[in-house]
Structure formats: structure tokens, C-alpha cells
Design an enzyme around this catalytic site. Structure first.
Site, PDB file in Angstrom:
ATOM      1  N   ARG A   1      29.662  70.248   4.146  1.00 59.36           N
ATOM      2  CA  ARG A   1      29.209  70.374   2.758  1.00 59.36           C
ATOM      3  C   ARG A   1      28.783  71.803   2.400  1.00 59.36           C
ATOM      4  NH1 ARG A   1      26.787  67.121  -1.546  1.00 59.36           N
ATOM      5  NH2 ARG A   1      24.900  68.133  -2.278  1.00 59.36           N
TER       6      ARG A   1
ATOM      7  N   ILE B   1      26.904  70.303  -7.734  1.00 57.33           N
ATOM      8  CA  ILE B   1      27.438  69.423  -6.692  1.00 57.33           C
ATOM      9  C   ILE B   1      26.419  68.290  -6.584  1.00 57.33           C
ATOM     10  CG2 ILE B   1      26.345  70.862  -4.914  1.00 57.33           C
ATOM     11  CD1 ILE B   1      28.478  70.081  -2.945  1.00 57.33           C
ATOM     12  N   SER B   2      26.900  67.035  -6.581  1.00 56.74           N
ATOM     13  CA  SER B   2      25.994  65.890  -6.621  1.00 56.74           C
ATOM     14  C   SER B   2      25.163  65.775  -5.346  1.00 56.74           C
ATOM     15  CB  SER B   2      26.791  64.595  -6.792  1.00 56.74           C
ATOM     16  OG  SER B   2      27.641  64.690  -7.908  1.00 56.74           O
ATOM     17  N   GLN B   3      24.033  65.089  -5.476  1.00 53.27           N
ATOM     18  CA  GLN B   3      23.191  64.739  -4.324  1.00 53.27           C
ATOM     19  C   GLN B   3      24.066  63.990  -3.291  1.00 53.27           C
ATOM     20  OE1 GLN B   3      20.692  61.552  -5.502  1.00 53.27           O
ATOM     21  NE2 GLN B   3      19.230  61.791  -3.841  1.00 53.27           N
TER      22      GLN B   3
END
Ligand code: SAH
Length: 221
Positions: free
Chosen positions: A37, A63-65
Site C-alpha cells: 500500500r 486513498i480510502s481507509q
């Protein structure tokens, strides 16, 4: 920080933020243990890449959790042979998770700078089963349909009709639907008896802007 330290932090992220919160699909957990990530966020944020919150990726986008990525991915019920469409490429991280789990990934972003950067990172990591294009994802990707799964990673005011039309029989569409400040994660399933809905909880995404989304302009958050 060396790669093996990132890998150790990543395993801890999956244990404590994802598995501990109830994500159980072993393929999803394995994919999230594999995808690096940190490579999808600006280098100055690498040390925060495995924390329990979204991060800025430029152009006022995020960027999402990690947990939300896992939840949406699990909800898609992906098989190895599936063809998947993602609306909102952003950093490319979610596309990488999808590429680990499905045969082909098509991803669209309306912002060229993000699409290009995501394509570079995905290619650099060796992914080959993906295509990224710039455009209005609320129109879908008609030449490549039907899709077994469609994921929208931006908040929509309503479900874009073209996306439902581009689902295969038994296909799943996962999309946050609501107002600008909060949405309900919604799963739509194309069945022999018509379209079925499930509601998977609350979430908060940046806006889906396009012909079947929000109008461009106005205040973003
Ligand atoms: N999935 C991404 C996060 C997406 S953030 C990741 O893993 O990093 C939401 C993205 O949706 C933004 O990049 C934004 O530019 C994009 N977006 C918003 N409206 C869109 C539309 N109509 N079509 C395609 N992309 C859109």
C-alpha cells in the site's frame, strides 16, 4: 524503511484493522497482506500508509481507509475468472487489490494526472491484468461489458443507470450512495428476478462527479 519492515507493518494492519473487524474472506485477507500500500501514496506519507485512516493523494482526492477497501472488496464476492470495473482509480491501490483477485480489471478516473500515476505504479509492481482510462466512469465502459463486478469508490447521489446495465447476470455493483457528507454502502445484484439491494453500512467518500453523479464545481470536502 526497508521493504520487510513495511511488510511486517502490513501484516499487523490486516490482523488488527481488518480481520479483527470481521473481514473473513481468506482471499481478500491474503490480497491485502500482499499489496504494498505504501507505494500508492506520496513518499512523504509512506510511514502512515498502514494507519487506520484515508490519506491525501493529490488533486483533493484520497486513498480510502484500508478497512473500507477490504469491506468493499469482500462485498464484491470475486472469483478468479471475474472481469471487474472500478470507477475512481485514484492512487490505484484498490485496483491492485482487485487485480490480485480477479482475471481482468478495468479502472476509470476522471483526472488524468491520477490515472497516469496509478498506471505507472501498477505497471511498476508487475500487474498486467488491468487497464486504466481517463473519462466519466458514471457512463461505465460499454465496450468491455458485461462485468461480473463493478466497484465505485466515490460517493454518488444515486446509482448510475449505465453501471447497472453493464452488469452480467449475477453481477454485483458496490457503490456508496447518499449526500455529500455521508453515504450508505450499497450492493446491487443483477438476478433472474431483477435487481436486488443490500445495505452494508455508512461511509464517507469524495464525490462522484459526472453525467450520472454530482455536477462539477461546488464545495468539496
Ligand atoms: N480507489 C481509489 C480512491 C478513489 S478516490 C484508491 O484506491 O486510491 C475517488 C476517485 O474518484 C478520485 O480519484 C476521483 O478523481 C474519481 N472520480 C470522481 N468522479 C469520477 C467519475 N465520474 N469517473 C471516474 N472517476 C471519478
Amino acid at each position: 524503511m526497508p521493504e520487510d519492515e513495511f511488510a511486517a507493518i502490513r501484516q499487523r494492519m490486516v490482523d488488527t484493522q481488518i480481520e479483527a473487524r470481521g473481514i473473513a474472506d481468506p482471499r481478500v485477507l491474503a490480497a491485502m497482506r500482499r499489496v504494498p500500500r505504501h507505494r500508492f501514496v506520496p513518499q512523504g506519507l509512506w510511514d502512515q500508509a498502514y494507519n487506520d485512516y484515508p490519506l491525501p493523494i493529490g488533486e483533493d482526492q484520497t486513498i480510502s481507509q484500508p478497512y473500507i477497501v477490504a469491506l468493499m472488496t469482500e462485498a464484491l464476492e470475486l472469483k478468479e475468472s471475474d472481469r471487474v470495473l472500478e470507477i475512481g482509480t485514484g492512487s490505484g491501490y484498490q485496483a491492485a487489490v482487485l487485480a490480485e483477485l480477479a482475471a481482468e480489471v478495468y479502472s476509470i478516473d476522471r483526472l488524468a494526472s491520477l490515472a497516469e500515476q496509478a498506471q505507472k505504479v501498477l505497471g511498476g509492481l508487475g500487474y498486467k491484468n488491468f487497464q486504466v482510462r481517463v473519462g466519466d466512469g458514471t457512463l461505465g465502459w460499454p465496450e468491455a461489458c458485461p462485468f461480473d463486478a463493478i466497484l465505485v469508490t466515490a460517493g454518488a447521489p444515486q446509482v448510475p443507470r449505465p453501471l447497472v446495465d453493464q452488469l452480467a447476470l449475477n453481477g454485483r455493483l458496490v457503490i456508496p450512495v447518499g449526500d455529500r457528507f455521508s453515504q450508505t454502502l450499497t450492493r446491487i445484484r443483477q438476478t433472474n428476478e431483477g435487481v436486488k439491494y443490500d445495505y452494508l453500512g455508512g461511509c464517507r467518500f469524495v464525490r462522484l462527479i459526472g453525467a450520472h453523479g454530482w455536477k462539477a464545481g461546488g464545495v468539496d470536502f
